[in-house]
Design an enzyme around this catalytic site. Structure first.
Site, short mmCIF file in Angstrom:
data_model
loop_
_atom_site.label_atom_id
_atom_site.label_comp_id
_atom_site.label_asym_id
_atom_site.label_seq_id
_atom_site.Cartn_x
_atom_site.Cartn_y
_atom_site.Cartn_z
N GLU A 1 1.33 -0.85 -0.11
CA GLU A 1 -0.06 -0.01 0.03
C GLU A 1 0.84 1.15 -0.37
O GLU A 1 1.67 1.11 0.62
CB GLU A 1 -1.18 0.15 1.53
CG GLU A 1 -1.47 1.04 1.12
CD GLU A 1 -2.83 1.08 2.52
OE1 GLU A 1 -2.18 0.77 3.09
OE2 GLU A 1 -3.89 1.62 2.12
N GLY B 1 2.56 -0.67 11.65
CA GLY B 1 2.11 -1.13 12.54
C GLY B 1 1.74 -2.51 11.87
O GLY B 1 2.00 -3.73 12.51
N ALA B 2 1.09 -2.63 11.18
CA ALA B 2 -0.04 -3.76 9.94
C ALA B 2 -0.32 -3.37 8.99
O ALA B 2 -0.23 -2.37 8.58
CB ALA B 2 -1.07 -4.10 11.20
N MET B 3 -0.12 -4.40 8.00
CA MET B 3 -1.39 -3.81 6.79
C MET B 3 -2.26 -5.34 7.00
O MET B 3 -2.20 -6.06 6.76
CB MET B 3 0.05 -4.08 5.85
CG MET B 3 -1.12 -3.54 4.54
SD MET B 3 -1.73 -2.41 4.52
CE MET B 3 -2.80 -2.69 3.15
N HIS C 1 -7.77 -3.30 14.92
CA HIS C 1 -7.78 -2.39 13.59
C HIS C 1 -8.14 -2.99 12.49
O HIS C 1 -8.90 -3.44 11.07
CB HIS C 1 -6.87 -1.05 13.56
CG HIS C 1 -6.94 0.02 12.20
ND1 HIS C 1 -6.72 0.69 13.03
CD2 HIS C 1 -6.59 -0.52 10.92
CE1 HIS C 1 -6.30 1.61 11.65
NE2 HIS C 1 -6.09 0.91 10.39
N GLU C 2 -6.78 -4.06 12.28
CA GLU C 2 -6.54 -5.13 11.04
C GLU C 2 -7.65 -5.62 10.54
O GLU C 2 -8.26 -5.63 9.49
CB GLU C 2 -5.58 -5.60 10.90
CG GLU C 2 -4.21 -4.78 10.84
CD GLU C 2 -3.86 -3.51 10.55
OE1 GLU C 2 -4.62 -3.32 9.21
OE2 GLU C 2 -3.62 -2.78 10.56
ZN LIG Z 1 -5.40 1.16 8.39
#
Ligand SMILES: [Zn+2]
Length: 827
Positions: A127, A265-267, A299-300
């Site tokens: 992304e 943080g994360a995807m 969140h993810e």
């Molecule tokens: Zn997000």
């Protein structure tokens, strides 16, 4: 080379002529553990309809070997960023055979060798638009298609993608894994994870639906992986979303992979979420860290529906998915997990990010105008995430939780596997709430800036008037001396001045319960109550709002920095909420370094160092607070050597603080402090590396080496940043952090001129992720904005994204200069 910066207009035109039926992506990673080989073979076969004879595919790689269109081999027209396709028919099959390059910047297919065991690990991160670093394709979120990945890799490795494997064959030590086709998804959320990853399995089921779960990390971190705790939150989240979204999890299995040298943080790759390894705790971790990880997991997971199932058409509506996921991270945490205080950290830490960003000259409406990919890349910011989530929280209060979730359910059903804009969401929310949300959207989504609310003689005054639903809390002392809520009044603000009747109270808190998005001030009487009795206030959300109000007033030059620091010294030791404590400690260091007048700086550093040492030694053994103060000590000790012998004694084991876990990460932080003040030499750092010869250990050691206060060390660090393109993202960060360590302006001020002279070259030659780190990390902390203004005046034609970064840094610097001047006048 062609322009890799795709625009909204050209991708929109492409989407109007193309409809993609399928991708087949074949990647040969069989020799990936030979790091002398810089690239890998990648072949894409696309089936698509076209209503125009020409279009292009995006690809950022070493070379394109062959292009076949509808069975015919054609001449390769590749400019380094785009592959031209001509002579298209209504229906087409195009195959591109190319060579991609392994990444060291965390963009594309990142390759990492683990120093602990020599093993090679790969993962992808795309992304907004880095899938084209791995395979040729239509790189835009609204050209969704089913993807089939086929990956060749060493036989013993784990190979994971969005889907489960359909077939696996082996031949001569190489396995070939063919995955099931995905449902229709965007390029930026496809994913491949390859290497000898350690994994733990579980599963979650509801009615007919069974979702296999895996948690993966590097083999050398397996001992630290608390998979049970991660699965617990994962299952709580899947239950929560099943209860509230009423749309079955659409992507089959759910893997969560902790990967090295991760840029974020994360995807939310569907079925294959990637996370930073910082969430695999190598040592003691505070409640705030566990809470932060749970929040990210949730969140993810929210993105599986919001973002992955229903996707924004273009990056203008990035907020559609990010605000929503940010809101859900806190909401699901507080409702479904043991982290019931999640909205406290949100109010205090997450919103601080939004307030900061919203006061910059480059701030923008939540619904942004994103004309190209460079702008998109910089828009993963405090507005898109935290302000957006704050505003959604207001919307929930406005339309009611039931109407909000019912609107979401309708939105998922109406737009599954499609692309949307803001209007599509508002249509559903208006239908379920029976309210016209146009005015609300205009006031909150399509404007920028943050209001400040203050109470003046029974009038609430707001700058920058907007409609708010506001709660005002009155707090008084009870018989046992506790500060408790004695009354709460809700009021609708519209105008700049709103009269309000309030009872007499020791403390009046505007935006009590955190219903709205605004900075609030404390009146003088309330401030005095806080200064004497903040520890008497039991409600963590109220304390969080007060800590925020104090910090904002300090940053704005309305509360004297020494008064702020005194409150931190007096009350942080009693702060029971781990997230509030860690943000108070981080803000205190920032206050010392940025807002204290230069003439008082040495004394302020010294006082803060003593406060951290005293609080550390007095903290309850084994508590979160003890750990938080130890980390704060390491930060304070990097600018003042006054406790270097005590720190050395801790590291040598001569002093033992009962309950304090001297794990590798904490030891390195303490070494970093000693190195920055010249109290650790190369032998010390090498000896520490023997204790912890891991990826993290090597990165810490590099930072410590670069932190030593020596002109030649700084010179070498500077040259490495600009000349050593083999530095990974993490090692670049360590080099920059080392260069800046210790607050030794005297050692690095001479580089200011070179910084400005290098900016445009860095921007054009390095990837945007790396360039951004250099531009931000090395921005001079001087006493004057003059050189910045000179650069801006002379570089009006530089990339808008680069100028945005420089303008933001200029604003931070201007604020520092202004606030220091204010504090010189405070006696
Ligand atoms: Zn997000």
């Amino acid at each position: 080379m062609g322009d890799p910066n795709l625009t909204r207009d050209e991708t929109s035109r492409r989407a109007a002529t193309i409809s993609v039926h399928s991708y087949l992506v074949e990647l040969d990673l069989a020799a990936a553990d030979d790091h002398d080989l810089p690239g890998f073979a990648t072949t894409t076969t696309l089936a698509f309809s076209a209503s125009a004879p020409d279009t292009w595919l995006d690809f950022l790689g070493d070379s394109v070997e062959a292009v076949t269109i509808n069975g015919e081999s054609v001449a390769v027209q590749f400019d380094g960023a785009r592959i031209a396709l001509t002579g298209l028919r209504a229906e087409n099959v195009v195959t591109v055979a190319a060579t991609g390059r392994y990444s060291r910047s965390g963009e594309g297919l990142h390759r990492f060798r683990d120093p602990a065991d020599g093993a090679t690990y790969l993962y992808t991160q795309y992304e907004p638009a880095d899938a084209r670093r791995v395979f040729a394709g239509f790189e835009q979120p609204d050209l969704k298609a089913p993807f089939t990945f086929v990956v060749g890799a060493p036989e013993a490795w784990t190979v994971v993608s969005n889907q489960v494997a359909a077939q696996r064959s082996t031949n001569g030590g190489v396995q070939t894994v063919r995955f099931e086709p995905t449902v229709a998804i965007s390029t930026y959320i496809t994913a491949i994870v390859v290497g000898p990853y350690h994994f733990v399995e579980s599963n979650w089921s509801r009615d007919e639906l069974n979702v296999p779960l895996q948690v993966l990390c590097r083999a050398s971190l397996a001992n630290y992986l608390d998979a049970d705790a991660i699965f617990e939150v994962t299952k709580q989240g899947l239950d929560f979303y099943a209860d509230n979204f009423d749309y079955p999890y659409p992507f089959g299995k759910y893997d969560q992979v902790f990967v090295p040298e991760y840029n974020l943080g994360a995807m939310e790759n569907p079925g294959c979420v990637t996370f930073t390894e910082a969430y695999v705790f190598r040592g003691a971790a505070t409640q705030a860290q566990f809470e932060g990880r749970a929040n990210t997991i949730l969140h993810e997971m929210a993105h599986m529906w919001f973002g992955d199932l229903v996707t924004m058409r273009w990056w203008d509506d990035l907020w559609l998915k990010e605000s929503f996921a940010d809101y859900m991270g806190a909401e699901a945490s507080s409702v479904a997990t043991r982290f019931t205080d999640a909205w406290v950290a949100f109010a205090n830490r997450r919103k601080a990010w939004a307030y900061l960003q919203d006061q910059l000259p480059t701030t923008h409406p939540i619904v942004a105008d994103i004309t190209d990919l460079e702008a998109a890349k910089l828009n993963f910011d405090g507005i898109t995430y935290a302000k957006g989530a704050s505003v959604l929280k207001q919307l929930v209060a406005y339309v009611g939780r039931d109407a909000f979730f019912e609107g979401c359910r309708r939105y998922f059903r109406a737009h599954a596997f499609g692309n949307t804009t803001l209007d599509d969401l508002l249509t559903e929310l208006s239908a379920t709430s029976g309210r016209d949300l146009t005015a609300w959207a205009r006031a909150w989504l399509q404007t920028s800036g943050v209001s400040t609310l203050a109470l003046e003689d029974n009038v609430i005054v707001q700058t920058d008037p907007r409609p708010h639903r506001l709660a005002v809390g009155c707090y008084d002392f009870d018989d046992e001396g506790r500060l408790v809520l004695s009354g709460r009044t809700e009021v609708d603000l519209v105008a700049a001045r709103t009269p309000i009747e309030l009872p007499d109270a020791a403390l009046v808190l505007l935006n009590d319960a955190d219903l709205t998005y605004a900075k609030v001030r404390l009146d003088e009487r309330s401030l005095r109550t806080v200064e004497s009795s903040l520890d008497r206030l039991a409600d963590p959300l109220a304390r969080g709002l007060i800590w925020s109000a104090l910090w904002n007033a300090t940053r704005d030059g309305e509360l004297g920095v020494q008064r702020y620091l005194r409150i931190v010294r007096d009350f942080a030791p009693a702060e029971a909420n781990s997230a509030l404590l860690s943000s108070a400690l981080a803000n205190a260091v920032a206050a010392v370094e940025h807002y204290v007048p230069k003439s008082e700086l040495a004394a302020a550093r010294h006082d803060w160092l003593d406060a951290t040492w005293t609080s550390l030694t007095e903290a309850e053994p084994g508590s979160d607070a003890q750990l938080a103060w130890a980390r704060a000590l390491s930060a304070a000790a990097s600018t003042d050597a006054g406790r270097s012998s005590e720190i050395r004694a801790l590291l040598d084991g001569e002093t033992v603080l009962e309950g304090l876990p001297l794990d590798p990460d904490l030891r390195w932080l303490l070494w970093s402090a000693l190195a920055a003040t010249g109290h650790a030499n190369v032998d010390d750092l090498d000896a520490e590396l023997v204790r912890d010869d891991t990826a993290a250990g090597r990165t810490f050691r590099l930072r410590c080496l670069r932190a030593r206060p020596d002109a030649e060390v700084k010179q070498n660090a500077w040259e490495a940043v600009f000349a050593d393109t083999s530095l990974s993202n993490d090692h670049l960060d360590a080099t920059i952090a080392g260069f800046r360590a210790g607050g030794r302006r005297d050692l690095i001020a001479d580089y200011d001129g070179q910084y400005f002279a290098s900016l445009r070259r860095v921007w054009s030659e390095r990837s945007i992720e790396i360039a951004r780190r250099i531009v931000l990390g090395l921005f001079p902390g001087s006493d004057s904005v003059e050189p910045v203004d000179e650069w801006l005046a002379g570089n009006g034609d530089a990339s808008a994204a680069l100028r945005r970064l420089v303008v933001e840094q200029r604003d931070h610097l201007t604020r520092e200069i202004r606030v220091r001047a204010f504090n010189r006048s405070v006696v």
